[in-house]
Enzyme design. Structure first.
Site, short mmCIF file in Angstrom:
data_model
loop_
_atom_site.label_atom_id
_atom_site.label_comp_id
_atom_site.label_asym_id
_atom_site.label_seq_id
_atom_site.Cartn_x
_atom_site.Cartn_y
_atom_site.Cartn_z
CB SER A 30 -0.91 0.02 1.23
OG SER A 30 -1.70 -1.14 1.26
N1 SAH Z 1 -0.80 -4.25 3.75
C1 SAH Z 1 -0.29 -5.05 2.67
C2 SAH Z 1 -1.31 -5.12 1.58
C3 SAH Z 1 -1.08 -6.21 0.63
S1 SAH Z 1 -2.27 -6.32 -0.66
C4 SAH Z 1 0.98 -4.39 2.16
O1 SAH Z 1 1.08 -3.16 2.23
O2 SAH Z 1 1.86 -5.09 1.66
C5 SAH Z 1 -3.52 -7.29 0.11
C6 SAH Z 1 -3.13 -8.69 0.50
O3 SAH Z 1 -4.32 -9.35 0.93
C7 SAH Z 1 -2.56 -9.54 -0.63
O4 SAH Z 1 -1.33 -10.06 -0.24
C8 SAH Z 1 -3.60 -10.65 -0.80
O5 SAH Z 1 -3.07 -11.89 -1.20
C9 SAH Z 1 -4.22 -10.71 0.57
N2 SAH Z 1 -5.55 -11.32 0.63
C10 SAH Z 1 -6.56 -11.23 -0.27
N3 SAH Z 1 -7.62 -11.96 0.15
C11 SAH Z 1 -7.28 -12.52 1.35
C12 SAH Z 1 -7.95 -13.37 2.28
N4 SAH Z 1 -9.20 -13.81 2.09
N5 SAH Z 1 -7.28 -13.74 3.39
C13 SAH Z 1 -6.01 -13.31 3.64
N6 SAH Z 1 -5.32 -12.53 2.78
C14 SAH Z 1 -5.95 -12.12 1.66
#
Ligand code: SAH
Length: 223
Positions: free
Chosen positions: A69
């Site tokens: 993010s």
């Molecule tokens: N805060 C993180 C955001 C990553 S993007 C950062 O800044 O790096 C969002 C993440 O949510 C991705 O890695 C994706 O694989 C994960 N995600 C999506 N659906 C999910 C679920 N049902 N359970 C756990 N993780 C999930």
């Protein structure tokens, strides 16, 4: 990349600039959040080839079609959680682990769930390498929450969802706070939910754009 002390300490000037221009300049006020963001080496949470852009004002790819993010969004969401230091936090969507590290700096314990196994494994390695000992990891569908560790004082969802999964509201402690991007596939509202007994109060903080929360109680997996 090897986690030498030098690699961890690098880019302090870029972090200062990020805080002044992207956070202070846009109304972020929580000093503890900004201090945490000045400590965490964001460049180590992206691939070596993208490290020169790690402190820019945008999200970046982290592989597996996912993104880290934008710094401002991390600050805005973390500030909305009003952390005092004693909280047990549930984070859904570990991704790069950058937000996880910020939460681990500011709260007592972070339980983080990532659905993509290789990403979960890689990020756990990085956060352990950086010395965080107050993070518990799970590779699973986070829309179920983490029932046997509940209730949580704070829940943060880092992926967009059409609605906040009911299990997560259930697993939120009384007076607990939950922050999530809620809305359509393309754009969402950042929503803060506060729980008061059986009532939940919702407040919108503005629009945002997140990758989808994919799971049983959010978006279906794409074909
Ligand atoms: N805060 C993180 C955001 C990553 S993007 C950062 O800044 O790096 C969002 C993440 O949510 C991705 O890695 C994706 O694989 C994960 N995600 C999506 N659906 C999910 C679920 N049902 N359970 C756990 N993780 C999930």
């Amino acid at each position: 990349m090897e986690l030498t002390e030098q690699a961890i300490q690098a880019n302090a000037g870029q972090r200062r600039k990020m805080i002044e221009e992207q956070l202070l300049g846009r109304g972020i006020k929580d000093l503890a959040v900004m201090e945490a963001m000045s400590r965490v080496p964001r460049h180590l949470f992206v691939n070596t080839s993208l490290q020169h852009r790690a402190y820019g004002d945008c999200p970046l790819p982290i592989g597996e079609n996912q993104t880290i993010s934008q710094p401002y969004i991390v600050a805005l969401m973390t500030q909305a959680l009003q952390l005092k230091g004693e909280e047990r936090i549930l984070e859904i969507g570990t991704g790069s682990g950058y937000q996880t590290a910020i939460l681990a700096e500011l709260a007592s314990q972070v339980f983080t769930i990532e659905r993509i196994k290789p990403l979960a494994k890689k990020t756990k390695g990085l956060l352990e390498g950086l010395g965080y000992e107050n993070i518990v990891y799970k590779a699973f569908d986070g829309t179920y929450g983490w029932r046997d560790q509940s209730p949580f004082d704070v829940i943060l969802i880092s992926a967009s969802t059409p609605e906040v999964p009911a299990a997560l509201i259930e697993q939120l402690a009384d007076k607990g706070r939950l922050v999530a991007p809620v809305g359509g596939r393309e754009t969402q509202d950042l929503v803060v939910i506060t729980k008061h007994g059986d009532r939940v109060i919702k407040r919108k903080m503005g629009s945002c754009r997140f990758v989808p929360l994919i799971g049983k109680f959010a978006w279906p997996e794409e074909e």
